[in-house]
Scaffold this active site. Structure first.
Site, short mmCIF file in Angstrom:
data_model
loop_
_atom_site.label_atom_id
_atom_site.label_comp_id
_atom_site.label_asym_id
_atom_site.label_seq_id
_atom_site.Cartn_x
_atom_site.Cartn_y
_atom_site.Cartn_z
N SER A 170 6.39 19.48 -11.02
CA SER A 170 6.14 18.30 -10.20
C SER A 170 7.45 17.62 -9.78
O SER A 170 7.43 16.48 -9.33
CB SER A 170 5.26 17.31 -10.95
OG SER A 170 5.82 17.06 -12.20
N ARG A 192 1.95 12.99 3.21
CA ARG A 192 1.79 11.92 2.23
C ARG A 192 3.13 11.66 1.50
O ARG A 192 3.82 12.58 1.08
CB ARG A 192 0.72 12.31 1.22
CG ARG A 192 0.44 11.26 0.13
CD ARG A 192 1.18 11.55 -1.16
NE ARG A 192 0.75 10.70 -2.26
CZ ARG A 192 1.39 10.61 -3.43
NH1 ARG A 192 2.48 11.32 -3.64
NH2 ARG A 192 0.94 9.83 -4.39
N VAL A 193 3.47 10.41 1.37
CA VAL A 193 4.63 10.00 0.58
C VAL A 193 4.13 9.06 -0.50
O VAL A 193 3.29 8.19 -0.25
CB VAL A 193 5.67 9.28 1.48
CG1 VAL A 193 6.76 8.62 0.64
CG2 VAL A 193 6.29 10.27 2.47
N GLY A 194 4.64 9.24 -1.71
CA GLY A 194 4.18 8.42 -2.83
C GLY A 194 5.11 7.26 -3.11
O GLY A 194 5.90 6.82 -2.26
N ASP A 195 5.03 6.77 -4.33
CA ASP A 195 5.82 5.60 -4.73
C ASP A 195 7.28 5.93 -5.04
O ASP A 195 8.14 5.05 -4.97
CB ASP A 195 5.20 4.96 -5.98
CG ASP A 195 5.19 5.94 -7.16
OD1 ASP A 195 4.78 7.10 -6.97
OD2 ASP A 195 5.59 5.54 -8.27
N GLY A 203 2.98 8.73 -12.21
CA GLY A 203 1.53 8.75 -12.04
C GLY A 203 1.12 8.52 -10.61
O GLY A 203 1.89 8.75 -9.68
N GLY A 212 0.88 7.44 -7.35
CA GLY A 212 1.79 6.59 -6.61
C GLY A 212 1.11 5.52 -5.79
O GLY A 212 1.65 4.42 -5.61
N1 GLY Z 1 4.39 9.04 -8.65
C1 GLY Z 1 4.65 10.10 -7.77
C2 GLY Z 1 3.73 10.20 -6.66
O1 GLY Z 1 2.65 9.62 -6.65
O2 GLY Z 1 4.03 10.91 -5.73
#
Ligand code: GLY
Length: 326
Positions: free
Chosen positions: A86, A216-219, A240, A242
């Site tokens: 990941s 998609r982009v996360g946190d 976790g 995001g």
């Molecule tokens: N915390 C990483 C994501 O949601 O992409």
């Protein structure tokens, strides 16, 4: 992975709002004389892959290096590890088979850099560092981030390993898109370090949610969501789901709670409470990790089986986080 699943009974939420908060003046006094703290230097990071990452970061710190160099060096370890599915090379792709990477980095002066939706570059954290050091911007994304990386001498590579490709093929048989609470699915590395000068930096890097929608982009690349540091107070990073972290700007929230006097542990618990108050938390895992200027740390997650690696006082060890659900 099995030790991530070890059940640790969560710290009671009833402890929130506890009265025995450290005084802000205590936090400030550690800033005046950081070397007086026996806990410094310190490196803390998320999940099992934090152990080797901490080792690399601590080597920098023990040689008198800066925390910003330490967190970058540490983050590069799982980025290059094909077993870490990941983060970086070997990460699991989106539903269309693209491996897109997100990262951010922040130093003790409040400088920061980030990349999102970056493909083909093994060390997004180092591209984020270049964004911070060499541009007037905070974040570059997608093709622009890739072009920037190439202009800085980074190599374009195929980062999708055979093992990740195979897992994607298997996923495509049913193509179910339902993010689930699953540690194999989702474990960003976030690192926080305090150097011998008492200066704090942080880094966060991930391939994000596997089988995510393309684009998609996360946190993790969002300063204040996936990671935030303030050298007067402390730092926080998140792992976790995001989306839940972005909706509550979790890392910024934790640092601001510490500024108001909460301990790192109390601040992480309150940030998780923000999520469990309004969101369908049973179906997602979120973990926060925080340190303050004294080198004290805290961690809290929605579910059990979040763990972190702490390198402090000559020892690098994995610790199971307490959690809201037991
Ligand atoms: N915390 C990483 C994501 O949601 O992409």
């Amino acid at each position: 992975m099995s030790n991530r699943r070890n059940f640790i009974k969560g710290t009671a939420l009833g402890a929130l709002g506890a009265l025995l908060l450290p005084k802000l003046s205590d936090l400030k006094s550690s800033k005046k004389n950081p070397s007086s703290s026996p806990g410094l230097p310190v490196v803390i990071s998320t999940w099992n892959h934090g152990l080797p990452a901490n080792d690399a970061a601590m080597e920098v710190l023990m040689n008198g290096g800066k925390s910003i160099d330490a967190v970058e060096k540490g983050a590069m370890v799982p980025e290059a590890d094909p077993e870490s599915m990941s983060v970086g090379y070997g990460g699991l792709p989106d539903r269309d088979g693209h491996l897109t990477l997100d990262a951010c980095i922040m130093d003790h002066n409040g400088n920061c850099g980030a990349v999102s939706y970056l493909e083909h570059i093994k060390h997004p954290i180092s591209v984020a560092r270049k964004v911070m050091d060499d541009t007037p911007h905070v974040m570059l994304s997608g093709k622009g981030a890739l072009d920037f990386a190439l202009s800085k001498g980074f190599e374009k590579e195929d980062l999708l390993t055979e093992s990740a490709r195979q897992k994607w093929q298997e996923w495509k048989v049913e193509s179910k898109y339902q993010p689930i609470v699953n540690v194999e699915n989702h474990d960003t590395i976030g690192l926080l370090a305090i150097d011998k000068n008492g200066d704090i930096s942080g880094a966060c890097t991930t391939s994000g949610l596997s089988w995510k929608m393309h684009g998609r982009v996360g946190d993790s690349p969002i300063i204040g969501a996936g990671m935030f540091v303030d050298n007067e107070v402390g730092g926080c990073c998140a792992t976790g789901m995001g989306e839940a972290v972005m909706k509550t700007l979790g890392s910024f929230l934790v640092v601001e709670l510490m500024r108001q006097g909460a301990s790192p542990q109390e601040a992480c618990e309150q940030a998780i409470a923000r999520i469990t108050k309004n969101q369908n938390y049973k179906d997602m895992q979120i973990g926060y990790l925080a340190i303050n200027k004294k080198g004290e740390h805290g961690a809290y997650a929605v579910h059990p089986w979040f763990n972190y690696a702490l390198h402090q006082n000559g020892k690098n060890e994995l610790i199971d986080s307490p959690s809201f659900l037991g």
